[in-house]
Design an enzyme around this catalytic site. Structure first.
Site, PDB file in Angstrom:
ATOM      1  N   ASN A 182     -31.109 -83.501  -4.188  1.00  8.46           N
ATOM      2  CA  ASN A 182     -31.374 -84.960  -4.396  1.00  8.46           C
ATOM      3  C   ASN A 182     -31.030 -85.563  -2.745  1.00  8.46           C
ATOM      4  OD1 ASN A 182     -31.049 -85.293  -7.900  1.00  8.46           O
ATOM      5  ND2 ASN A 182     -32.855 -85.275  -6.662  1.00  8.46           N
TER       6      ASN A 182
ATOM      7  N   ASP B  26     -34.171 -87.042 -16.476  1.00 10.73           N
ATOM      8  CA  ASP B  26     -35.410 -87.080 -15.422  1.00 10.73           C
ATOM      9  C   ASP B  26     -36.430 -87.905 -15.832  1.00 10.73           C
ATOM     10  OD1 ASP B  26     -36.641 -86.496 -13.220  1.00 10.73           O
ATOM     11  OD2 ASP B  26     -37.388 -84.548 -14.068  1.00 10.73           O
TER      12      ASP B  26
END
Ligand code: IPE
Ligand code: IPE
Ligand code: MG
Length: 246
Positions: free
Chosen positions: A69, A21
């Site tokens: 996502n 991330d």
């Protein structure tokens, strides 16, 4: 002393999982577009895969794209899928050279055709490699995985292939996307966020969690060594007392 030398190779995690991330924030800090962060994130993937294999860790699972996502701007999703295709094309040689087997978990049919095809091709070409299994979580969501597992088992019950009394943890394990993988021992998340974001909920039941502020494109072999050293300091009690362990 080099950090790598501080690692006890007899106490390595059998399964390391990483939530990669911080690509977007890394790019923003540099005044660049998010795509630039994703491109630079691929370098960290290469370093991590290499370092993990060199250490002798048998299973590495990387969270590359979540079911959630898909809700990002279309252009960003397209960029990520293009990067996936180019990385697969480029890295196949490295996988072969290092005897690494590629696998994937997630709702793979949802990937664009080209990415799906490329992925299956690399999985097939590397299927006999046995030094390490690198699993990419793509269009992956743990709840979707569990839902899918429940459906598969329900169908078997309906067709009298399995009886409800015989459903145990191993039956569930066998029907998850991660069927051949051991439980996660160490889960790393970069970028300072301290959440799981729908990743391997069943498989991390007893994993050690490690959070670092480092943004994914800045993550190096040294950062990985630090995480493993910290992991090796933890006492994994699995419900027992400390005294019982010694
Ligand atoms: C991780 O970086 C990559 C993916 C989720 C695909 P992000 O893109 O989430 O970066 P941040 O969290 O916005 O910085
Ligand atoms: C998790 O990161 C998914 C991946 C790393 C592929 P996100 O950046 O999408 O997670 P949230 O939305 O911040 O929880
Ligand atoms: Mg993020």
């Amino acid at each position: 002393m080099d950090l790598k030398e501080k690692i006890n190779t007899n106490k390595l995690p059998k399964h390391l999982a990483i939530i990669m991330d911080g690509n977007g924030r890394w790019a923003k800090q540099k005044g660049m577009l998010r795509a630039f962060g994703h491109e630079n994130g691929t370098k960290s993937v290469r370093e991590t895969v290499e370092a993990t294999a060199e250490l002798g860790i048998e299973n590495l699972t990387l969270y590359a794209f979540s079911t959630e996502n898909w809700n990002r701007p279309k252009l960003e999703v397209q960029t990520l899928m293009k990067l996936l295709v180019s990385a697969l094309k480029k890295e196949i040689k490295t996988l072969q050279k290092n005897n690494i087997k590629l696998a994937a978990i997630g709702n793979l049919e949802d990937l664009p055709k080209k990415a799906h095809r490329e992925l299956l091709e690399v999985i097939d070409k590397t299927k006999t490699n046995n030094r390490m299994t690198l699993t990419l979580a793509l269009s992956y969501g743990s709840r979707e995985e569990i839902l899918n597992t429940v459906k598969k088992i329900a169908i078997k019950v309906k067709n009298n292939i399995i009886s409800p009394e015989n459903i145990d943890e191993s039956v569930i394990n066998e029907h998850l996307y991660t069927q051949n993988l051991p439980d996660v021992d160490l889960l790393i998340r970069t970028s300072g966020e301290q959440r799981i974001s729908n990743f391997l909920l069943w498989q991390i039941a007893y994993a050690e969690l490690y959070f670092t502020e480092t943004l994914w494109p800045d993550f190096t072999k040294q950062n990985l060594y630090e995480a493993i050293i910290e992991y090796q300091k933890r006492e994994r009690r699995f419900g027992k007392t400390s005294e019982q362990l010694s």
